[in-house]
Design a protein around this motif. Structure first.
Motif, PDB file in Angstrom:
ATOM      1  N   LEU A 175     -27.642  -4.113 -47.700  1.00 55.29           N
ATOM      2  CA  LEU A 175     -28.047  -2.790 -47.215  1.00 55.29           C
ATOM      3  C   LEU A 175     -28.745  -2.920 -45.868  1.00 55.29           C
ATOM      4  CD1 LEU A 175     -28.726   0.266 -47.589  1.00 55.29           C
ATOM      5  CD2 LEU A 175     -30.812  -0.496 -48.772  1.00 55.29           C
ATOM      6  N   PHE A 176     -28.308  -2.099 -44.906  1.00 52.42           N
ATOM      7  CA  PHE A 176     -28.951  -2.035 -43.597  1.00 52.42           C
ATOM      8  C   PHE A 176     -29.754  -0.747 -43.509  1.00 52.42           C
ATOM      9  CE2 PHE A 176     -25.435  -4.899 -43.236  1.00 52.42           C
ATOM     10  CZ  PHE A 176     -25.936  -5.934 -42.457  1.00 52.42           C
ATOM     11  N   ALA A 177     -31.047  -0.894 -43.195  1.00 54.56           N
ATOM     12  CA  ALA A 177     -31.953   0.259 -43.193  1.00 54.56           C
ATOM     13  C   ALA A 177     -32.919   0.152 -42.018  1.00 54.56           C
ATOM     14  CB  ALA A 177     -32.718   0.335 -44.510  1.00 54.56           C
ATOM     15  N   ARG A 178     -33.475   1.293 -41.665  1.00 58.27           N
ATOM     16  CA  ARG A 178     -34.424   1.346 -40.554  1.00 58.27           C
ATOM     17  C   ARG A 178     -35.827   0.969 -41.049  1.00 58.27           C
ATOM     18  NH1 ARG A 178     -34.087   2.510 -35.797  1.00 58.27           N
ATOM     19  NH2 ARG A 178     -31.958   3.322 -36.065  1.00 58.27           N
ATOM     20  N   THR A 179     -36.379  -0.076 -40.443  1.00 54.49           N
ATOM     21  CA  THR A 179     -37.729  -0.527 -40.786  1.00 54.49           C
ATOM     22  C   THR A 179     -38.731  -0.226 -39.681  1.00 54.49           C
ATOM     23  OG1 THR A 179     -36.930  -2.732 -40.146  1.00 54.49           O
ATOM     24  CG2 THR A 179     -37.132  -2.281 -42.496  1.00 54.49           C
ATOM     25  N   GLY A 180     -38.252   0.238 -38.520  1.00 59.88           N
ATOM     26  CA  GLY A 180     -39.117   0.827 -37.521  1.00 59.88           C
ATOM     27  C   GLY A 180     -39.856  -0.099 -36.590  1.00 59.88           C
ATOM     28  N   GLU A 181     -39.415  -1.343 -36.433  1.00 62.08           N
ATOM     29  CA  GLU A 181     -40.092  -2.244 -35.499  1.00 62.08           C
ATOM     30  C   GLU A 181     -39.969  -1.748 -34.056  1.00 62.08           C
ATOM     31  OE1 GLU A 181     -39.455  -4.186 -39.213  1.00 62.08           O
ATOM     32  OE2 GLU A 181     -38.027  -3.179 -37.877  1.00 62.08           O
ATOM     33  N   SER A 189     -33.213  -3.549 -40.390  1.00 61.39           N
ATOM     34  CA  SER A 189     -33.305  -4.791 -41.153  1.00 61.39           C
ATOM     35  C   SER A 189     -32.265  -4.772 -42.265  1.00 61.39           C
ATOM     36  CB  SER A 189     -34.705  -4.961 -41.763  1.00 61.39           C
ATOM     37  OG  SER A 189     -35.697  -4.993 -40.752  1.00 61.39           O
ATOM     38  N   ALA A 190     -31.937  -5.957 -42.775  1.00 58.30           N
ATOM     39  CA  ALA A 190     -30.960  -6.088 -43.860  1.00 58.30           C
ATOM     40  C   ALA A 190     -31.671  -6.466 -45.152  1.00 58.30           C
ATOM     41  CB  ALA A 190     -29.914  -7.147 -43.501  1.00 58.30           C
ATOM     42  N   GLY A 226     -40.580  -7.808 -51.848  1.00 53.60           N
ATOM     43  CA  GLY A 226     -40.711  -8.306 -50.490  1.00 53.60           C
ATOM     44  C   GLY A 226     -39.646  -9.315 -50.121  1.00 53.60           C
ATOM     45  N   ASN A 227     -39.178 -10.111 -51.102  1.00 55.29           N
ATOM     46  CA  ASN A 227     -38.189 -11.145 -50.796  1.00 55.29           C
ATOM     47  C   ASN A 227     -36.758 -10.611 -50.781  1.00 55.29           C
ATOM     48  OD1 ASN A 227     -37.707 -10.758 -53.511  1.00 55.29           O
ATOM     49  ND2 ASN A 227     -38.215 -12.853 -54.140  1.00 55.29           N
ATOM     50  N   ALA A 228     -36.582  -9.291 -50.835  1.00 54.85           N
ATOM     51  CA  ALA A 228     -35.240  -8.709 -50.752  1.00 54.85           C
ATOM     52  C   ALA A 228     -34.738  -8.661 -49.314  1.00 54.85           C
ATOM     53  CB  ALA A 228     -35.233  -7.302 -51.345  1.00 54.85           C
ATOM     54  N   ILE A 229     -35.634  -8.796 -48.341  1.00 58.77           N
ATOM     55  CA  ILE A 229     -35.205  -8.725 -46.948  1.00 58.77           C
ATOM     56  C   ILE A 229     -34.447  -9.998 -46.563  1.00 58.77           C
ATOM     57  CG2 ILE A 229     -37.307  -9.729 -45.928  1.00 58.77           C
ATOM     58  CD1 ILE A 229     -37.044  -7.489 -43.750  1.00 58.77           C
ATOM     59  N   LEU A 230     -33.409  -9.826 -45.753  1.00 62.19           N
ATOM     60  CA  LEU A 230     -32.600 -10.942 -45.283  1.00 62.19           C
ATOM     61  C   LEU A 230     -33.053 -11.338 -43.878  1.00 62.19           C
ATOM     62  CD1 LEU A 230     -28.972 -10.031 -46.395  1.00 62.19           C
ATOM     63  CD2 LEU A 230     -30.029 -12.257 -46.703  1.00 62.19           C
ATOM     64  N   GLY A 231     -33.549 -12.549 -43.730  1.00 58.29           N
ATOM     65  CA  GLY A 231     -33.987 -12.988 -42.413  1.00 58.29           C
ATOM     66  C   GLY A 231     -35.200 -12.221 -41.927  1.00 58.29           C
ATOM     67  N   GLU A 232     -35.283 -12.027 -40.608  1.00 58.03           N
ATOM     68  CA  GLU A 232     -36.436 -11.386 -39.995  1.00 58.03           C
ATOM     69  C   GLU A 232     -36.290  -9.872 -39.977  1.00 58.03           C
ATOM     70  OE1 GLU A 232     -37.413 -12.924 -36.111  1.00 58.03           O
ATOM     71  OE2 GLU A 232     -36.430 -14.820 -36.581  1.00 58.03           O
ATOM     72  N   GLY A 234     -36.342  -6.284 -38.409  1.00 63.19           N
ATOM     73  CA  GLY A 234     -35.987  -5.843 -37.067  1.00 63.19           C
ATOM     74  C   GLY A 234     -34.757  -6.517 -36.492  1.00 63.19           C
ATOM     75  N   ARG A 235     -34.149  -7.425 -37.244  1.00 60.16           N
ATOM     76  CA  ARG A 235     -32.982  -8.151 -36.750  1.00 60.16           C
ATOM     77  C   ARG A 235     -31.685  -7.690 -37.420  1.00 60.16           C
ATOM     78  NH1 ARG A 235     -32.490 -10.579 -32.437  1.00 60.16           N
ATOM     79  NH2 ARG A 235     -31.167 -12.223 -33.326  1.00 60.16           N
ATOM     80  N   GLY A 236     -31.732  -6.556 -38.114  1.00 58.03           N
ATOM     81  CA  GLY A 236     -30.582  -6.107 -38.883  1.00 58.03           C
ATOM     82  C   GLY A 236     -29.351  -5.802 -38.051  1.00 58.03           C
ATOM     83  N   PHE A 237     -29.548  -5.204 -36.878  1.00 57.47           N
ATOM     84  CA  PHE A 237     -28.400  -4.867 -36.036  1.00 57.47           C
ATOM     85  C   PHE A 237     -27.682  -6.142 -35.607  1.00 57.47           C
ATOM     86  CE2 PHE A 237     -26.321  -4.103 -31.975  1.00 57.47           C
ATOM     87  CZ  PHE A 237     -25.610  -2.937 -32.220  1.00 57.47           C
ATOM     88  N   ALA A 238     -28.432  -7.121 -35.128  1.00 54.94           N
ATOM     89  CA  ALA A 238     -27.833  -8.380 -34.699  1.00 54.94           C
ATOM     90  C   ALA A 238     -27.148  -9.081 -35.870  1.00 54.94           C
ATOM     91  CB  ALA A 238     -28.900  -9.289 -34.090  1.00 54.94           C
ATOM     92  N   GLN A 239     -27.748  -9.005 -37.056  1.00 54.58           N
ATOM     93  CA  GLN A 239     -27.147  -9.622 -38.238  1.00 54.58           C
ATOM     94  C   GLN A 239     -25.829  -8.937 -38.603  1.00 54.58           C
ATOM     95  OE1 GLN A 239     -30.373  -9.151 -40.964  1.00 54.58           O
ATOM     96  NE2 GLN A 239     -31.421 -11.013 -40.312  1.00 54.58           N
TER      97      GLN A 239
END
Length: 389
Positions: A175-181, A189-190, A226-232, A234-239
């Motif tokens: 899932l890709f969602a807006r986390t607002g960084e 973020s993913a 908290g551990n559901a996030i993939l990687g960093e 704010g990096r979801g678009f690049a991922q």
């Protein structure tokens, strides 16, 4: 008509690819049919299980987690998709989503996340999905509105995704969602979302012209750890873009498989259909159409396997080449299949005919994973940037 595998002699491939293509071709002949099933969900679950049992899904994950290659090999993925698509559009779909729906984990997941999901994906025991598209942000990924708000120890997610392949049958979603960084693309973020998570509703199905499992997903105060996030964060678009860079080439390969099947069907028809005192194949107009179809198939194959080779062997980012491959292969496959329908005449638009099914199957490939218009923008921007330098 026997498959023509002479293109495997091209220098883009090594012996492992030739063995793969020949073994998969034999498996497809023995194990697949291209009839449309009465129950698409059950058929997809069965195909994922059989693709896993036969070992083909091992190409979707890295070797450290049960896969075939140390890293994802795009040439192998493209060969598999081309071959499966030539035999069964639904089998190609089932394979493709195992790759796309796990690719972000392979590229950016923690070891724990990889261990939890990737071996099961490779065995066909977990069905994967990639949840990016929204009602108001199809091609414009930076406009995603689904929001994930950080809370003590986790996240709360609200929003809607739509046209999600494997929606309703997937065991988990990327899932890709807006986390607002930041605003736009830099604030996404993913996340990994298991099916059955409270607050997730994946029951709203979407019917399309070539039946596939497809759904709208709704998130209502869905809580993730908290551990559901993939990687960093704010990096979801690049991922997402990195994942699509790998699998976009394979969309072109699936289109090529459809086009090869259409060309084979049209050739068989031309050689056996009587017209006047001869065969349809003797007609200059038919010959012209077949020549155009051959040209489109050959040029698509060259673009696809060049893009894959650049990624695998030269280790180059291939966004431009993948866009060229997807654009040409999907648009030209539409033309090839349309010509095949014309050669079949009334039979070509009869429900259940092979070319009629191909006519419905190909259309979506010009839209998903970057519509043709988006590919033109990618290509033009890369071209202009090169000349400005």
């Amino acid at each position: 008509m026997k498959a023509n595998l002479s293109f495997l002699d091209w220098p883009f491939f090594d012996d492992s690819h030739r063995v793969l293509a020949e073994k998969l071709e034999a498996w497809c002949v023995a194990a697949l049919d291209d009839d449309e099933p009465a129950d698409v969900d059950a058929a997809c679950r069965d195909l994922v299980a059989r693709l896993g049992a036969a070992g083909w899904l091992r190409y979707c994950v890295p070797a450290a987690y049960g896969g075939m290659h140390e890293t994802l090999d795009v040439r192998s993925l493209a060969l598999i998709r081309e071959t499966l698509a030539r035999h069964s559009g639904l089998a190609d779909f089932a394979f493709a989503m195992q790759g796309l729906g796990s690719g972000t984990i392979s590229l950016f997941g923690s070891d724990a996340q990889k261990q939890t999901y990737l071996p099961a994906v490779g065995r066909g025991e977990k069905i994967a999905a990639f949840a990016l598209t929204e009602p108001e942000s199809g091609s414009d990924v930076a406009a995603i509105e689904t929001a994930a708000v950080a809370t003590d120890g986790g996240w709360i997610v609200d929003g809607v995704k739509t046209y999600i392949s494997n929606g309703g049958i997937a065991d988990y979603y990327i899932l890709f969602a807006r986390t607002g960084e930041a605003s736009g693309a830099k604030g996404l973020s993913a996340f990994l979302v298991d099916r059955g998570t409270p607050g997730l509703d994946d029951g709203e199905r979407i019917e399309v012209i070539a039946p596939h499992p497809l759904a709208t997903l709704r998130f209502s105060a869905m809580r993730l750890p908290g551990n559901a996030i993939l990687g960093e964060a704010g990096r979801g678009f690049a991922q997402a873009m990195a994942t699509l860079d790998i699998f976009r080439t394979t969309v072109g390969a699936a289109a090529l498989g459809f086009a090869r099947r259409a060309l084979a069907e049209a050739t068989g028809r031309a050689l056996t259909r009587r017209l006047g005192g001869g065969m349809l194949a003797d007609n200059p107009i038919t010959q012209s159409k077949l020549a155009e179809m051959v040209l489109d198939v050959e040029t698509s194959a060259l673009l696809i396997y060049r893009a894959a080779w650049l990624r695998d062997v030269k280790r180059q980012r291939n966004s431009r080449e993948a866009a060229l491959a997807k654009l040409h292969a999907t648009d030209s496959a539409q033309d090839v299949i349309d010509k095949a329908v014309q050669i079949f005449g009334g039979l070509g638009v009869t429900r259940g005919a092979a070319v009629e099914r191909l006519y419905r199957e190909i259309r979506a490939l010009r839209i998903y994973e970057g519509a043709s218009e988006v590919q033109k923008i990618v290509i033009a921007r890369a071209h202009l940037a090169e000349h400005r330098r």
